[in-house]
Motif scaffolding. Structure first.
Motif, PDB file in Angstrom:
ATOM      1  N   GLN A  21      25.936 -53.344 -21.061  1.00  0.00           N
ATOM      2  CA  GLN A  21      24.484 -53.211 -21.205  1.00  0.00           C
ATOM      3  C   GLN A  21      24.133 -51.892 -21.896  1.00  0.00           C
ATOM      4  N   ALA A  22      24.799 -50.816 -21.507  1.00  0.00           N
ATOM      5  CA  ALA A  22      24.541 -49.508 -22.114  1.00  0.00           C
ATOM      6  C   ALA A  22      24.903 -49.505 -23.596  1.00  0.00           C
ATOM      7  N   HIS A  23      26.033 -50.126 -23.953  1.00  0.00           N
ATOM      8  CA  HIS A  23      26.451 -50.197 -25.358  1.00  0.00           C
ATOM      9  C   HIS A  23      25.442 -51.005 -26.174  1.00  0.00           C
ATOM     10  N   ILE A  24      25.011 -52.138 -25.637  1.00  0.00           N
ATOM     11  CA  ILE A  24      24.067 -52.992 -26.367  1.00  0.00           C
ATOM     12  C   ILE A  24      22.720 -52.295 -26.523  1.00  0.00           C
ATOM     13  N   GLN A  25      22.251 -51.629 -25.473  1.00  0.00           N
ATOM     14  CA  GLN A  25      20.984 -50.914 -25.557  1.00  0.00           C
ATOM     15  C   GLN A  25      21.044 -49.790 -26.590  1.00  0.00           C
ATOM     16  N   ALA A  26      22.223 -49.193 -26.751  1.00  0.00           N
ATOM     17  CA  ALA A  26      22.359 -48.067 -27.671  1.00  0.00           C
ATOM     18  C   ALA A  26      22.517 -48.515 -29.120  1.00  0.00           C
ATOM     19  N   SER A  27      23.311 -49.561 -29.348  1.00  0.00           N
ATOM     20  CA  SER A  27      23.613 -49.912 -30.738  1.00  0.00           C
ATOM     21  C   SER A  27      23.684 -51.407 -31.005  1.00  0.00           C
ATOM     22  N   GLY A  28      23.253 -52.235 -30.078  1.00  0.00           N
ATOM     23  CA  GLY A  28      23.245 -53.670 -30.303  1.00  0.00           C
ATOM     24  C   GLY A  28      24.629 -54.286 -30.210  1.00  0.00           C
ATOM     25  N   ARG A  33      32.958 -53.599 -28.598  1.00  0.00           N
ATOM     26  CA  ARG A  33      34.384 -53.862 -28.415  1.00  0.00           C
ATOM     27  C   ARG A  33      34.756 -53.822 -26.944  1.00  0.00           C
ATOM     28  N   ALA A  34      35.619 -54.737 -26.577  1.00  0.00           N
ATOM     29  CA  ALA A  34      36.076 -54.805 -25.192  1.00  0.00           C
ATOM     30  C   ALA A  34      36.728 -53.495 -24.760  1.00  0.00           C
ATOM     31  N   ARG A  35      37.467 -52.862 -25.656  1.00  0.00           N
ATOM     32  CA  ARG A  35      38.169 -51.618 -25.316  1.00  0.00           C
ATOM     33  C   ARG A  35      37.183 -50.508 -24.924  1.00  0.00           C
ATOM     34  N   ASP A  36      36.084 -50.409 -25.650  1.00  0.00           N
ATOM     35  CA  ASP A  36      35.086 -49.377 -25.341  1.00  0.00           C
ATOM     36  C   ASP A  36      34.399 -49.658 -24.004  1.00  0.00           C
ATOM     37  N   ILE A  37      34.106 -50.933 -23.771  1.00  0.00           N
ATOM     38  CA  ILE A  37      33.418 -51.307 -22.532  1.00  0.00           C
ATOM     39  C   ILE A  37      34.298 -51.008 -21.318  1.00  0.00           C
ATOM     40  N   GLU A  57      31.341 -64.195 -22.559  1.00  0.00           N
ATOM     41  CA  GLU A  57      30.776 -64.450 -21.235  1.00  0.00           C
ATOM     42  C   GLU A  57      30.141 -63.183 -20.669  1.00  0.00           C
ATOM     43  N   LEU A  58      30.756 -62.041 -20.921  1.00  0.00           N
ATOM     44  CA  LEU A  58      30.184 -60.776 -20.473  1.00  0.00           C
ATOM     45  C   LEU A  58      28.827 -60.544 -21.148  1.00  0.00           C
ATOM     46  N   ILE A  59      28.751 -60.804 -22.450  1.00  0.00           N
ATOM     47  CA  ILE A  59      27.484 -60.640 -23.173  1.00  0.00           C
ATOM     48  C   ILE A  59      26.418 -61.573 -22.604  1.00  0.00           C
ATOM     49  N   LEU A  60      26.791 -62.793 -22.250  1.00  0.00           N
ATOM     50  CA  LEU A  60      25.835 -63.723 -21.652  1.00  0.00           C
ATOM     51  C   LEU A  60      25.235 -63.154 -20.378  1.00  0.00           C
ATOM     52  N   HIS A  61      26.037 -62.479 -19.581  1.00  0.00           N
ATOM     53  CA  HIS A  61      25.531 -61.904 -18.338  1.00  0.00           C
ATOM     54  C   HIS A  61      24.595 -60.725 -18.621  1.00  0.00           C
ATOM     55  N   VAL A  62      24.896 -59.951 -19.648  1.00  0.00           N
ATOM     56  CA  VAL A  62      23.969 -58.878 -20.045  1.00  0.00           C
ATOM     57  C   VAL A  62      22.657 -59.495 -20.535  1.00  0.00           C
ATOM     58  N   LYS A 107      17.134 -58.013 -29.377  1.00  0.00           N
ATOM     59  CA  LYS A 107      17.798 -58.637 -30.524  1.00  0.00           C
ATOM     60  C   LYS A 107      19.061 -59.371 -30.097  1.00  0.00           C
ATOM     61  N   ALA A 108      19.759 -58.817 -29.117  1.00  0.00           N
ATOM     62  CA  ALA A 108      21.011 -59.444 -28.663  1.00  0.00           C
ATOM     63  C   ALA A 108      20.783 -60.837 -28.108  1.00  0.00           C
ATOM     64  N   LEU A 109      19.588 -61.091 -27.564  1.00  0.00           N
ATOM     65  CA  LEU A 109      19.274 -62.429 -27.047  1.00  0.00           C
ATOM     66  C   LEU A 109      19.374 -63.489 -28.131  1.00  0.00           C
ATOM     67  N   PHE A 110      19.040 -63.116 -29.363  1.00  0.00           N
ATOM     68  CA  PHE A 110      18.958 -64.083 -30.457  1.00  0.00           C
ATOM     69  C   PHE A 110      20.110 -63.954 -31.459  1.00  0.00           C
ATOM     70  N   GLU A 111      20.793 -62.833 -31.434  1.00  0.00           N
ATOM     71  CA  GLU A 111      21.885 -62.624 -32.384  1.00  0.00           C
ATOM     72  C   GLU A 111      23.230 -63.122 -31.861  1.00  0.00           C
ATOM     73  N   HIS A 112      23.390 -63.159 -30.550  1.00  0.00           N
ATOM     74  CA  HIS A 112      24.700 -63.526 -30.003  1.00  0.00           C
ATOM     75  C   HIS A 112      25.014 -64.989 -30.277  1.00  0.00           C
TER      76      HIS A 112
END
Length: 202
Positions: A21-28, A33-37, A57-62, A107-112
């Motif tokens: 969630q923090a990564h997506i809020q910061a840069s979409g 990357r899984a490694r960063d998360i 699946e993780l993105i879906l939960h975010v 944006k992630a809601l519609f881009e994923h």
């Protein structure tokens, strides 16, 4: 023992969701990357795949959390508007406000996109459908003779129109509206649409 293991797994899922969630809020979604998360969540890379099937699946939960927050914002803004015109304008204003304040998560809601051949789970589709339901009640007041399928189709049309105006403008497309004009023009559009529906009813 099973309860302890389940608690650890839930804690891991929570940390991974928070980190994603923090990564997506910061840069979409770009460069997510899984490694960063997993590094931010304080776990090994492989741990992600014990908590979730994959990164999608993780993105879906975010996105699920974002949808819940968006739904709450829409409900809160419209709670004092009983008349359908006022309610639809309040919903449009709330949608714009949420998109402005939570740009990357919105944006992630519609881009994923899921991997080719993998369907979006039904539970997540149902969460998206809740956004359309917010529009059905005021539309039913404006068009009492219409049945549910017609109202849902009209609600989807209205949502698509409002989303398009907001998205094009916030992305600074050359045909988008200036920030100073966006809210007033959006509400003016909803006003015009409601007037058309009132004429159609008559």
């Amino acid at each position: 023992m099973t309860a302890k293991r389940d608690a650890k797994r839930e804690d891991l899922k929570g940390r991974l969701i928070e980190a994603a969630q923090a990564h997506i809020q910061a840069s979409g979604l770009a460069g997510l990357r899984a490694r960063d998360i997993t590094a931010d969540a304080g776990c090994a890379l492989g741990a992600l795949y014990t908590a979730f099937a994959d990164l999608d699946e993780l993105i879906l939960h975010v996105n699920s959390i974002t949808l819940a927050r968006l739904g709450a914002a829409l409900e809160q803004e419209a709670i004092g508007a009983a008349e359908p015109r006022a309610k639809l304008k309040a919903l449009a204003k709330a949608y714009l406000g949420f998109a402005r304040d939570n740009r990357m998560a919105w944006k992630a809601l519609f881009e994923h996109r899921m991997a080719p051949g993998v369907a979006v789970p039904e539970w997540h589709l149902a969460e998206h459908a809740v956004l359309i339901q917010h529009l059905v009640e005021p539309l039913a007041q404006l068009l009492p003779a219409r049945d549910t399928p017609d109202l849902l189709a009209r609600a989807r049309t209205l949502f698509s129109a409002v989303h398009g105006i907001v998205a094009i403008s916030l992305e600074d497309r050359f045909i988008g509206l200036a920030p100073t004009d966006l809210e007033s023009e959006l509400l003016g559009f909803v006003d015009t649409m409601v007037s058309g529906l009132e004429t159609e009813r008559e």
